[in-house]
Design a protein around this motif. Structure first.
Motif, PDB file in Angstrom:
ATOM      1  N   ALA A  26       0.742  -1.337  -0.079  1.00  0.00           N
ATOM      2  CA  ALA A  26       0.026   0.013   0.036  1.00  0.00           C
ATOM      3  C   ALA A  26       0.981   1.188  -0.050  1.00  0.00           C
ATOM      4  O   ALA A  26       0.578   2.156  -0.647  1.00  0.00           O
ATOM      5  N   PHE A  27       1.941   1.380   0.584  1.00  0.00           N
ATOM      6  CA  PHE A  27       2.898   2.292   0.837  1.00  0.00           C
ATOM      7  C   PHE A  27       3.500   2.635  -0.534  1.00  0.00           C
ATOM      8  O   PHE A  27       3.732   3.977  -0.914  1.00  0.00           O
ATOM      9  N   ARG A  28       4.017   1.677  -1.320  1.00  0.00           N
ATOM     10  CA  ARG A  28       4.648   1.624  -2.174  1.00  0.00           C
ATOM     11  C   ARG A  28       3.743   2.169  -3.643  1.00  0.00           C
ATOM     12  O   ARG A  28       3.919   2.909  -4.418  1.00  0.00           O
ATOM     13  N   ASN A  29       2.544   1.711  -3.350  1.00  0.00           N
ATOM     14  CA  ASN A  29       1.593   2.116  -4.340  1.00  0.00           C
ATOM     15  C   ASN A  29       0.794   3.296  -4.021  1.00  0.00           C
ATOM     16  O   ASN A  29      -0.212   3.820  -4.954  1.00  0.00           O
ATOM     17  N   GLY A  30       1.052   4.132  -2.956  1.00  0.00           N
ATOM     18  CA  GLY A  30       0.358   5.319  -2.526  1.00  0.00           C
ATOM     19  C   GLY A  30      -1.269   5.100  -2.258  1.00  0.00           C
ATOM     20  O   GLY A  30      -1.810   5.963  -2.573  1.00  0.00           O
ATOM     21  N   ARG A  31      -1.346   3.969  -1.567  1.00  0.00           N
ATOM     22  CA  ARG A  31      -2.844   3.707  -1.237  1.00  0.00           C
ATOM     23  C   ARG A  31      -3.026   3.566   0.250  1.00  0.00           C
ATOM     24  O   ARG A  31      -1.905   3.432   0.884  1.00  0.00           O
ATOM     25  N   LYS A  32      -4.122   2.990   0.562  1.00  0.00           N
ATOM     26  CA  LYS A  32      -4.336   2.829   1.994  1.00  0.00           C
ATOM     27  C   LYS A  32      -4.683   1.493   2.361  1.00  0.00           C
ATOM     28  O   LYS A  32      -5.032   0.853   1.195  1.00  0.00           O
ATOM     29  N   THR A  33      -4.690   0.834   3.432  1.00  0.00           N
ATOM     30  CA  THR A  33      -5.245  -0.528   3.707  1.00  0.00           C
ATOM     31  C   THR A  33      -5.765  -0.449   5.007  1.00  0.00           C
ATOM     32  O   THR A  33      -5.462   0.261   5.715  1.00  0.00           O
ATOM     33  N   TRP A  34      -6.560  -1.484   5.008  1.00  0.00           N
ATOM     34  CA  TRP A  34      -7.372  -1.769   6.439  1.00  0.00           C
ATOM     35  C   TRP A  34      -6.855  -2.691   7.353  1.00  0.00           C
ATOM     36  O   TRP A  34      -7.455  -3.256   8.469  1.00  0.00           O
ATOM     37  N   LEU A  35      -6.062  -3.654   6.692  1.00  0.00           N
ATOM     38  CA  LEU A  35      -5.570  -5.005   7.048  1.00  0.00           C
ATOM     39  C   LEU A  35      -4.914  -4.963   8.399  1.00  0.00           C
ATOM     40  O   LEU A  35      -3.738  -4.199   8.541  1.00  0.00           O
ATOM     41  N   THR A  36      -5.122  -5.408   9.328  1.00  0.00           N
ATOM     42  CA  THR A  36      -4.531  -5.685  10.781  1.00  0.00           C
ATOM     43  C   THR A  36      -4.162  -6.936  11.464  1.00  0.00           C
ATOM     44  O   THR A  36      -5.042  -7.719  10.836  1.00  0.00           O
ATOM     45  N   GLU A  37      -3.378  -7.451  12.170  1.00  0.00           N
ATOM     46  CA  GLU A  37      -3.482  -8.649  12.871  1.00  0.00           C
ATOM     47  C   GLU A  37      -4.583  -8.743  13.441  1.00  0.00           C
ATOM     48  O   GLU A  37      -5.253  -9.938  13.482  1.00  0.00           O
ATOM     49  N   GLU A  38      -5.206  -7.787  14.125  1.00  0.00           N
ATOM     50  CA  GLU A  38      -6.163  -7.710  15.078  1.00  0.00           C
ATOM     51  C   GLU A  38      -7.398  -8.297  14.253  1.00  0.00           C
ATOM     52  O   GLU A  38      -8.540  -9.053  14.701  1.00  0.00           O
ATOM     53  N   ILE A  39      -7.746  -7.698  12.909  1.00  0.00           N
ATOM     54  CA  ILE A  39      -8.855  -8.132  12.120  1.00  0.00           C
ATOM     55  C   ILE A  39      -8.819  -9.611  11.631  1.00  0.00           C
ATOM     56  O   ILE A  39      -9.719 -10.345  11.733  1.00  0.00           O
ATOM     57  N   LEU A  40      -7.614 -10.136  11.422  1.00  0.00           N
ATOM     58  CA  LEU A  40      -7.308 -11.325  10.834  1.00  0.00           C
ATOM     59  C   LEU A  40      -7.688 -12.252  12.107  1.00  0.00           C
ATOM     60  O   LEU A  40      -8.538 -13.380  12.004  1.00  0.00           O
ATOM     61  N   ASP A  41      -7.194 -12.004  13.513  1.00  0.00           N
ATOM     62  CA  ASP A  41      -7.586 -12.925  14.384  1.00  0.00           C
ATOM     63  C   ASP A  41      -8.990 -12.665  14.982  1.00  0.00           C
ATOM     64  O   ASP A  41      -9.534 -13.793  15.173  1.00  0.00           O
ATOM     65  N   ALA A  42      -9.669 -11.442  14.788  1.00  0.00           N
ATOM     66  CA  ALA A  42     -11.028 -11.411  15.190  1.00  0.00           C
ATOM     67  C   ALA A  42     -11.982 -12.118  14.264  1.00  0.00           C
ATOM     68  O   ALA A  42     -12.796 -12.860  14.629  1.00  0.00           O
ATOM     69  N   VAL A  43     -11.603 -12.126  12.806  1.00  0.00           N
ATOM     70  CA  VAL A  43     -12.460 -12.834  11.925  1.00  0.00           C
ATOM     71  C   VAL A  43     -12.340 -14.431  12.193  1.00  0.00           C
ATOM     72  O   VAL A  43     -13.244 -15.102  12.141  1.00  0.00           O
TER      73      VAL A  43
END
Length: 602
Positions: A326-343
């Motif tokens: 996301a950083f290299r492409n100049g964009r944003k992301t919502w992904l976190t470890e907490e989201i992976l674990d919560a889902v």
């Protein structure tokens, strides 16, 4: 340098990429794929259907699906519950997705939301170096055969054994690097393959005997053999699903490598004495390969595959890599470890604490002295068993490996000796082949500059094939898509191999048929290299593609032996065998039960 290749990578951290994370509530504002569509029949294909009582069922025909392919086209709600519904889709026969598979779906979604950008296009070029190097050397070595025959006083038939040594290195390299990339990581193999190829390629220019040339060709083949299975798997795992046709377009680098090789051979071998031309030629393509390695390793910062990191228990690094993209492409992301674990923990039978302990144990195990023992153990049949986890996936695996094996023998029976075939300027319509006398096939050969020119023209004709393949693989016609385009181009290839011998009575006719053949075969290989890794799940994707490439190289190893020893005409019989083998591959392709167009990869 070896130590630098092994230890020179740092672990990724989300702290390295500030400003890219957005709250889940705002994710839809930054999604590259946020446009949705109304429900359609596609949803029924994914979720099943309702009976009269309102109960949800799966189509029985889907029970033998790979379990690793999910039809795309529905957008999840950007919430924990929405993601949970999304990752549950595609279950079969009452079975549940594993934690890894569900987290892979979320990573796929995050990469899809980021979309194609600067990093992906840079990776397209760098992975293209692997395709480029593969054909640069495979065709390049075939172009040196006449010069080796002349310098070392070896007959035209005997010198064909040279390519057997190349294929010996190729088959070992494809197997070791393919499975090794699942164990050691994509990044190490990605750089080491080009480095090995460059070093031994340059050294082969200084060989003083035919035996020395054969040994060095085998050594560089070990490096070349890993390029396609490793680079294809790596590029696929960073590729947004909506841009999956780019994996096929990546094959355009393959004919470009052949073109570069043929032009350099025309310049050096076609105009210098036999003992000088091939050495200048091999040295020059060795330097080109070394430059590609230097660009990959010192100029470009390559992220490790997030799928590999996730399957290795390195979840934090996998999330950090997505942040880096996301950083290299100049964009944003919502992904976190907490989201992976919560889902996932909300759906898994394990508690969050147990999941964290399991990840800690995995991480600790990977960092202990036992890692060497585990890496060797990972080369066992356990790496391949998941490829046969269902009847449909097992059948697909067997058929795709069969196609790779038959094409692996059929392709070099024609292409590895095409300069020799072109140099003879035609035959009598396949009716009265030229006799094999001591002054023809069994004597040292010399090839004119015109032959190298015709070979360069053939190489140019192959380039549009890869471009057409990238367009055709996403067409919804039953005659196209991945499977249809692959089968159709393979059939055309088999037909024109027969015509090459039957009606190639003049130099012009041979050139015409070889150009059409190059066009069809570049479509065939372009789709095959894209279709194969899409079939296999990421934890064994390197193994599945590695074995396919290994079979391709092993049968390719047999091809020059057949070409050198087959009874009868050494200029026509190998081409007839090539046509028969590629026709057999066509039959196998028609029987493949999976079409991966428009499906999500895990």
């Amino acid at each position: 340098m070896a130590g630098l290749l092994w230890y020179g990578y740092r672990s990724e951290s989300v702290d390295d990429y500030p400003g890219v994370l957005v709250p889940l509530e705002e994710a839809h504002l930054h999604s590259h794929s946020s446009t949705s569509r109304p429900p359609s029949d596609l949803d029924d294909a994914v979720l099943g259907y309702d009976d009269e009582g309102g109960h949800r069922h799966k189509d029985p025909a889907d029970d033998e699906d790979t379990g690793m392919l999910l039809e795309m086209g529905t957008e999840p709600e950007y919430s924990i519950e929405g993601f949970r519904r999304e990752v549950r889709r595609g279950n079969k026969g009452g079975e549940k997705w594993t934690d890894y598979e569900m987290k892979s779906k979320l990573i796929n979604k995050a990469i899809q939301d980021i979309g194609m950008g600067r990093y992906n296009w840079q990776l397209f070029i760098l992975c293209g170096f692997g395709w480029f190097a593969d054909n640069l050397w495979m065709q390049g070595i075939s172009l040196t055969l006449p010069s080796l025959s002349a310098e070392f006083d070896i007959s035209e038939k005997t010198v064909r054994y040279t390519t057997s040594f190349l294929f010996a290195g190729l088959c070992v390299g494809s197997f070791i690097w393919g499975i090794g990339s699942d164990v050691l990581g994509r990044r190490l193999a990605f750089n080491a393959t080009l480095f090995i190829t460059a070093i031994f390629g340059i050294a082969s220019a200084f060989a003083t005997s035919w035996a020395g040339v054969c040994f060095l060709y085998a050594a560089l083949g070990f490096g070349v053999g890993g390029n396609l299975p490793v680079d294809g798997a790596l590029f696929l795992e960073f590729l947004p699903d909506a841009s999956s046709s780019l994996l096929t377009l990546l094959s355009v680098w393959w004919p470009i490598g052949q073109l570069c090789s043929s032009l350099l051979a025309w310049y050096f071998i076609g105009h210098l004495p036999a003992e000088q031309g091939w050495r200048h030629f091999v040295f020059s393509i060795g330097i080109i390969t070394l430059i590609m390695f230097l660009v990959r390793f010192f100029i470009f910062h390559l992220y490790e595959s997030p799928k590999f990191l996730l399957s290795s228990g390195r979840q934090a690094e996998a999330v950090a890599v997505v942040h880096g993209i996301a950083f290299r492409n100049g964009r944003k992301t919502w992904l976190t470890e907490e989201i992976l674990d919560a889902v996932v923990d909300g759906l898994s039978s394990l508690s969050p604490a147990t999941s964290r302990r399991r990840e800690h144990v995995t991480r600790q195990r990977l960092s202990t002295a036992n890692i060497i023992k585990q890496r060797f153990a990972s080369f066992s049949s356990n790496r391949l068993r998941p490829l046969f986890s269902s009847r449909k996936l097992g059948l697909t695996t067997v058929l795709i490996w069969f196609c790779w094996a038959t094409i692996g023998m059929g392709y070099p029976l024609f292409n590895a000796f095409l300069p020799q075939y072109l140099s003879h300027g035609g035959n009598n319509g396949g009716q009265q082949p030229a006799p094999e006398t001591s002054t023809s096939i069994d004597s040292p050969e010399t090839i004119s500059a015109e032959t190298y020119r015709n070979y360069a023209i053939t190489s140019i004709a192959g380039v549009p094939g890869s471009l057409l393949a990238a367009y055709a693989v996403d067409m919804k016609s039953p005659f196209f898509g991945r499977r249809g385009t692959l089968a159709l181009s393979t059939l055309v290839s088999a037909i024109f191999l027969y015509l090459f011998i039957k009606f190639g009575t003049t130099s012009g006719a041979l050139l015409t048929f070889s150009c059409i053949e190059a066009f069809a075969q570049n479509i065939m290989y372009g789709v095959l290299y894209a279709f194969t890794p899409e079939i296999f799940p990421a934890p064994v994707r390197g193994a599945g593609t590695g074995v396919a490439s290994f079979l391709n190289r092993v049968t390719g190893l047999v091809a020059p032996i057949l070409a050198a020893t087959v009874p009868g005409d050494g200029r026509t019989t190998p081409v007839y065998l090539s046509a028969a083998l590629i026709l057999a591959a066509f039959v196998g392709m028609v029987l493949i039960p999976i079409e991966t167009r428009g499906r999500q990869r895990l």
